[in-house]
Structures are given as C-alpha cells and as structure tokens.
Design a protein around this motif. Structure first.
Motif, PDB file in Angstrom:
ATOM      1  N   MET A   1      46.001  13.106   0.696  1.00 37.90           N
ATOM      2  CA  MET A   1      46.394  11.800   0.190  1.00 37.90           C
ATOM      3  C   MET A   1      47.303  11.920  -1.034  1.00 37.90           C
ATOM      4  SD  MET A   1      43.886   8.620  -0.807  1.00 37.90           S
ATOM      5  CE  MET A   1      43.085   8.727   0.781  1.00 37.90           C
ATOM      6  N   ASP A   2      47.205  13.051  -1.782  1.00 42.87           N
ATOM      7  CA  ASP A   2      48.049  13.208  -2.960  1.00 42.87           C
ATOM      8  C   ASP A   2      49.476  13.565  -2.555  1.00 42.87           C
ATOM      9  OD1 ASP A   2      46.374  15.763  -2.491  1.00 42.87           O
ATOM     10  OD2 ASP A   2      48.173  16.485  -3.490  1.00 42.87           O
ATOM     11  N   ARG A   3      50.440  13.319  -3.459  1.00 43.05           N
ATOM     12  CA  ARG A   3      51.844  13.595  -3.224  1.00 43.05           C
ATOM     13  C   ARG A   3      52.302  14.708  -4.158  1.00 43.05           C
ATOM     14  NH1 ARG A   3      54.927   8.401  -2.767  1.00 43.05           N
ATOM     15  NH2 ARG A   3      55.709   8.984  -4.807  1.00 43.05           N
ATOM     16  N   PRO A   4      53.405  15.381  -3.818  1.00 47.59           N
ATOM     17  CA  PRO A   4      53.856  16.490  -4.660  1.00 47.59           C
ATOM     18  C   PRO A   4      54.131  16.079  -6.108  1.00 47.59           C
ATOM     19  CG  PRO A   4      54.973  16.512  -2.531  1.00 47.59           C
ATOM     20  CD  PRO A   4      54.184  15.239  -2.584  1.00 47.59           C
ATOM     21  N   ASP A   5      54.580  14.815  -6.313  1.00 47.95           N
ATOM     22  CA  ASP A   5      54.889  14.349  -7.658  1.00 47.95           C
ATOM     23  C   ASP A   5      53.703  13.674  -8.335  1.00 47.95           C
ATOM     24  OD1 ASP A   5      54.841  12.166  -5.975  1.00 47.95           O
ATOM     25  OD2 ASP A   5      56.551  11.154  -6.907  1.00 47.95           O
ATOM     26  N   SER A   6      52.529  13.747  -7.729  1.00 45.12           N
ATOM     27  CA  SER A   6      51.355  13.082  -8.281  1.00 45.12           C
ATOM     28  C   SER A   6      50.822  13.826  -9.498  1.00 45.12           C
ATOM     29  CB  SER A   6      50.246  12.992  -7.234  1.00 45.12           C
ATOM     30  OG  SER A   6      50.662  12.221  -6.134  1.00 45.12           O
ATOM     31  N   PRO A   7      50.318  13.086 -10.501  1.00 37.42           N
ATOM     32  CA  PRO A   7      49.727  13.760 -11.656  1.00 37.42           C
ATOM     33  C   PRO A   7      48.367  14.346 -11.314  1.00 37.42           C
ATOM     34  CG  PRO A   7      49.409  11.399 -11.829  1.00 37.42           C
ATOM     35  CD  PRO A   7      50.283  11.626 -10.623  1.00 37.42           C
ATOM     36  N   THR A   8      47.974  15.350 -12.088  1.00 34.92           N
ATOM     37  CA  THR A   8      46.619  15.880 -12.001  1.00 34.92           C
ATOM     38  C   THR A   8      45.775  15.146 -13.031  1.00 34.92           C
ATOM     39  OG1 THR A   8      47.423  18.054 -11.342  1.00 34.92           O
ATOM     40  CG2 THR A   8      45.182  17.935 -12.213  1.00 34.92           C
ATOM     41  N   VAL A   9      44.730  14.495 -12.560  1.00 35.18           N
ATOM     42  CA  VAL A   9      43.889  13.655 -13.414  1.00 35.18           C
ATOM     43  C   VAL A   9      42.478  14.228 -13.447  1.00 35.18           C
ATOM     44  CG1 VAL A   9      42.933  11.342 -13.781  1.00 35.18           C
ATOM     45  CG2 VAL A   9      45.246  11.608 -12.849  1.00 35.18           C
ATOM     46  N   VAL A  10      41.950  14.454 -14.639  1.00 33.78           N
ATOM     47  CA  VAL A  10      40.540  14.776 -14.805  1.00 33.78           C
ATOM     48  C   VAL A  10      39.839  13.526 -15.313  1.00 33.78           C
ATOM     49  CG1 VAL A  10      38.854  16.035 -16.204  1.00 33.78           C
ATOM     50  CG2 VAL A  10      40.761  17.251 -15.162  1.00 33.78           C
ATOM     51  N   VAL A  11      38.818  13.091 -14.583  1.00 37.19           N
ATOM     52  CA  VAL A  11      38.018  11.936 -14.996  1.00 37.19           C
ATOM     53  C   VAL A  11      36.678  12.447 -15.496  1.00 37.19           C
ATOM     54  CG1 VAL A  11      36.961   9.757 -14.316  1.00 37.19           C
ATOM     55  CG2 VAL A  11      39.155  10.440 -13.317  1.00 37.19           C
ATOM     56  N   LEU A  12      36.386  12.143 -16.755  1.00 35.62           N
ATOM     57  CA  LEU A  12      35.085  12.471 -17.343  1.00 35.62           C
ATOM     58  C   LEU A  12      34.322  11.168 -17.478  1.00 35.62           C
ATOM     59  CD1 LEU A  12      33.045  14.281 -18.930  1.00 35.62           C
ATOM     60  CD2 LEU A  12      34.363  13.718 -20.985  1.00 35.62           C
ATOM     61  N   GLY A  13      33.203  11.041 -16.748  1.00 32.93           N
ATOM     62  CA  GLY A  13      32.515   9.764 -16.834  1.00 32.93           C
ATOM     63  C   GLY A  13      31.260   9.682 -15.989  1.00 32.93           C
ATOM     64  N   SER A  14      30.863   8.452 -15.755  1.00 29.67           N
ATOM     65  CA  SER A  14      29.594   8.158 -15.098  1.00 29.67           C
ATOM     66  C   SER A  14      29.745   8.059 -13.592  1.00 29.67           C
ATOM     67  CB  SER A  14      29.050   6.820 -15.618  1.00 29.67           C
ATOM     68  OG  SER A  14      29.991   5.780 -15.342  1.00 29.67           O
ATOM     69  N   VAL A  15      28.633   8.324 -12.906  1.00 28.32           N
ATOM     70  CA  VAL A  15      28.544   8.081 -11.468  1.00 28.32           C
ATOM     71  C   VAL A  15      27.169   7.487 -11.214  1.00 28.32           C
ATOM     72  CG1 VAL A  15      27.941  10.530 -11.124  1.00 28.32           C
ATOM     73  CG2 VAL A  15      28.630   9.125  -9.173  1.00 28.32           C
ATOM     74  N   ASN A  16      27.153   6.295 -10.622  1.00 29.05           N
ATOM     75  CA  ASN A  16      25.913   5.541 -10.393  1.00 29.05           C
ATOM     76  C   ASN A  16      25.803   5.101  -8.945  1.00 29.05           C
ATOM     77  OD1 ASN A  16      25.350   5.474 -13.214  1.00 29.05           O
ATOM     78  ND2 ASN A  16      26.605   3.632 -13.447  1.00 29.05           N
ATOM     79  N   MET A  17      24.581   4.792  -8.535  1.00 33.74           N
ATOM     80  CA  MET A  17      24.408   4.050  -7.301  1.00 33.74           C
ATOM     81  C   MET A  17      24.253   2.577  -7.674  1.00 33.74           C
ATOM     82  SD  MET A  17      24.429   4.079  -4.048  1.00 33.74           S
ATOM     83  CE  MET A  17      24.099   5.761  -3.490  1.00 33.74           C
ATOM     84  N   ASP A  18      25.143   1.744  -7.147  1.00 32.49           N
ATOM     85  CA  ASP A  18      25.088   0.310  -7.418  1.00 32.49           C
ATOM     86  C   ASP A  18      24.150  -0.367  -6.420  1.00 32.49           C
ATOM     87  OD1 ASP A  18      26.933   0.718  -9.394  1.00 32.49           O
ATOM     88  OD2 ASP A  18      28.627  -0.114  -8.278  1.00 32.49           O
ATOM     89  N   LEU A  19      23.193  -1.122  -6.942  1.00 28.37           N
ATOM     90  CA  LEU A  19      22.262  -1.900  -6.115  1.00 28.37           C
ATOM     91  C   LEU A  19      22.729  -3.349  -6.184  1.00 28.37           C
ATOM     92  CD1 LEU A  19      18.994  -0.265  -7.527  1.00 28.37           C
ATOM     93  CD2 LEU A  19      20.519   0.583  -5.722  1.00 28.37           C
ATOM     94  N   VAL A  20      23.432  -3.798  -5.144  1.00 31.73           N
ATOM     95  CA  VAL A  20      24.169  -5.053  -5.187  1.00 31.73           C
ATOM     96  C   VAL A  20      23.437  -6.145  -4.403  1.00 31.73           C
ATOM     97  CG1 VAL A  20      26.394  -6.170  -4.769  1.00 31.73           C
ATOM     98  CG2 VAL A  20      26.306  -3.711  -5.276  1.00 31.73           C
ATOM     99  N   THR A  21      23.092  -7.222  -5.102  1.00 30.17           N
ATOM    100  CA  THR A  21      22.474  -8.384  -4.477  1.00 30.17           C
ATOM    101  C   THR A  21      23.444  -9.558  -4.525  1.00 30.17           C
ATOM    102  OG1 THR A  21      20.258  -7.690  -5.153  1.00 30.17           O
ATOM    103  CG2 THR A  21      20.542 -10.004  -4.545  1.00 30.17           C
ATOM    104  N   SER A  22      23.668 -10.187  -3.387  1.00 24.79           N
ATOM    105  CA  SER A  22      24.520 -11.377  -3.325  1.00 24.79           C
ATOM    106  C   SER A  22      23.646 -12.623  -3.295  1.00 24.79           C
ATOM    107  CB  SER A  22      25.396 -11.350  -2.070  1.00 24.79           C
ATOM    108  OG  SER A  22      26.221 -10.202  -2.062  1.00 24.79           O
TER     109      SER A  22
END
Length: 291
Positions: A1-22
């Motif tokens: 999915m990435d392209r040759p001109d795409s930046p390299t991004v490091v994401v430092l952060g959270s990962v959660n399971m979202d419990l979604v009620t409508s």
C-alpha cells in the motif's frame, strides 16, 4: 500500500479495544436507556493514527504495548492487517487497554479509556530509539505516559526526525516537549487549552469538525479547507483518521496534506467505529476527485 515517495512514520502511542454501544440518545446521570447495537472494534489513538497513515500510503512502524489477553492478540492482528509494522510492539502481562464508547443517533459520543498495557510503556529501548531516529516523522499522542512521549520527542528532535504531536487527551505538558514539536495537530478544545504553547510551534493544524481544517505555519503562512458534506454515522476516530492521513502526506506540502487529511477525517465519520471506519488511499482519492 505504501509508495516509493511515502514517508517513514513511527507512531508511539496507545492501542485499545473499543467497546462500542449504539443508542438513540446518551443517558443522563443515573438513567438507563436501551442500546441498539454493540461491537468490539480495535482502537486507541496511537493505533488509529498508525492505521490511518498506513492506509494513506505511508510506511508505518508502531511502538506501544498490548496485554497478554485475547484483546491483545486481536489488536496486534488488526495493526498488521492494516499494513503497520508491529515488529516492535510489546506484549506485557495483564490486560490490554480498552475504551468504552457510547454513540448516539446523531453520531456524537462519550468515551472512557482504561490504559491497561498502555500505562506500561514507561521507557524506550535502544531498538525503539533507533527506529525513531531512522524515521522521517515521529507521531505521538497522550494516551501513554507523558515522560515516554517527552523522551521520544527529544530523541527525534536531536536526530532531525520531524516531531508531530496530537496533544490528546488534554493534560499539562512540560515546556521541553513543546520545544521539540515541529507539527501540532489540535481540535478546537486543544487549541484553546494550549494557545500559548502553540504559538511556539512551527506548524499548527487545527481541525474544525464540519467546518474543515486550518493550517498556520512559519512566517504567518496560512491555508484552510472547507468541510466535506457527508452523512455522519459516528464521529469516533475522525480526528485520528485526519491526523494519520496528514502525516502520511506531509512531505507533499501543507496545502495538499491538509486537503487529503480533511477528506479522510470526513469519510471516517460515515461508518461505525474508529479503526474500522478509516478510509484507504483509493477512497480518499475518489472523494477528492468527485469533489
């Protein structure tokens, strides 16, 4: 999915399971209302933004932690399937982070986050620091310990890696952190809360909801885009979709990145959930072409 001109991004952060009620409407204090649907959806601001950046074509590596529970396994798979490099994702004892989300009939929401494994990201390893130094952009939020965000931002700043910060949820931040930030992405509340600090940042992008987004750069450079008319289903994660798409296209210049991110954020409101609603590059490009 990435392209040759795409930046390299490091994401430092959270990962959660979202419990979604409508529900048709969110309950008042002490009130019980009937829900219309329930779903578990991978989320967390860090993970959402990483997935958004990957779906917009960036090469993305994620730094963070999951628990040793079933949610942790699902969260790791969700990141990997979205094209995010999870080779440095930590697995720790205990529960993964979760977010309880209530979405009403207008698409507005209330969210309660429990940090879980995200609170265990208290130090960065030499391997993680090396990944940050090698990246074009480091993207951080505030759902992991702030001292860790500060350490990462300082290291990136010394390494000439662009430091992008989405200061959410709002919390007091040290001056040293702001001094390392090159790009801040804020909503209206965050813009008001951090108005003095943002004056020191070279590049500031403000999301304006239905009214679009605005950019203020060095030497007074300004640019804005109007909101995109869409049928809103759920606003959860729209800001994260915007932020990830923005950093993925930042190397193309602020006007182009702003337009791309604004479209990604709007499209993300047309489906339920956070990561599940994030559009891919093809969808964003089609919406821009149609507009």
């Amino acid at each position: 999915m990435d392209r040759p001109d795409s930046p390299t991004v490091v994401v430092l952060g959270s990962v959660n399971m979202d419990l979604v009620t409508s529900t048709a409407r969110r309950p008042a204090p002490g009130e019980t209302v009937l829900g219309t649907a329930f779903a578990t959806v991978p989320g967390g601001k860090g993970a959402n933004q990483a997935i958004a950046a990957a779906r917009s074509g960036a090469r993305v590596r994620f730094l963070g932690a999951i628990g040793d529970d079933a949610f942790g396994t699902e969260l790791a798979v969700a990141l990997s399937e979205a094209g995010v490099d999870t080779s440095l994702l930590r697995r720790v004892d205990g529960a993964s982070g979760i977010a309880t989300i209530v979405v009403d009939g207008t698409g507005e929401n209330n969210i309660i986050v429990v940090a879980g494994a995200n609170g265990r990201v208290t130090e960065l390893t030499n391997t993680e620091l090396a990944a940050i130094a090698d990246a074009d952009i480091l993207l951080c939020q505030l759902e992991i310990p702030i001292d860790t965000v500060l350490a990462a931002a300082r290291h990136a700043h010394k390494s000439a890696t662009v430091v992008a910060l989405n200061p959410s949820p709002v919390a007091p931040l040290p001056a040293d952190l702001w001094a390392a930030v090159d790009l801040a992405i804020v909503n209206s509340l965050e813009s008001e809360q951090y108005s003095a600090e943002l004056a020191q940042v070279a590049h500031v992008v403000r999301t304006l909801g239905r009214d679009g987004a605005a950019y203020l750069g060095e030497v007074g450079a300004e640019h804005s885009v109007a909101g995109l008319a869409v049928d809103v289903v759920d606003t959860t994660g729209a800001g994260d979709a915007f932020t990830g798409a923005l950093v993925a296209t930042w190397n193309q210049g602020a006007p182009t990145a702003l337009k791309w991110a604004n479209t990604a954020g709007a499209l993300a409101t047309t489906a339920l959930g956070a990561s599940s609603s994030i559009p891919c590059r093809r969808q964003i490009a089609a919406a821009l072409h149609a507009g």
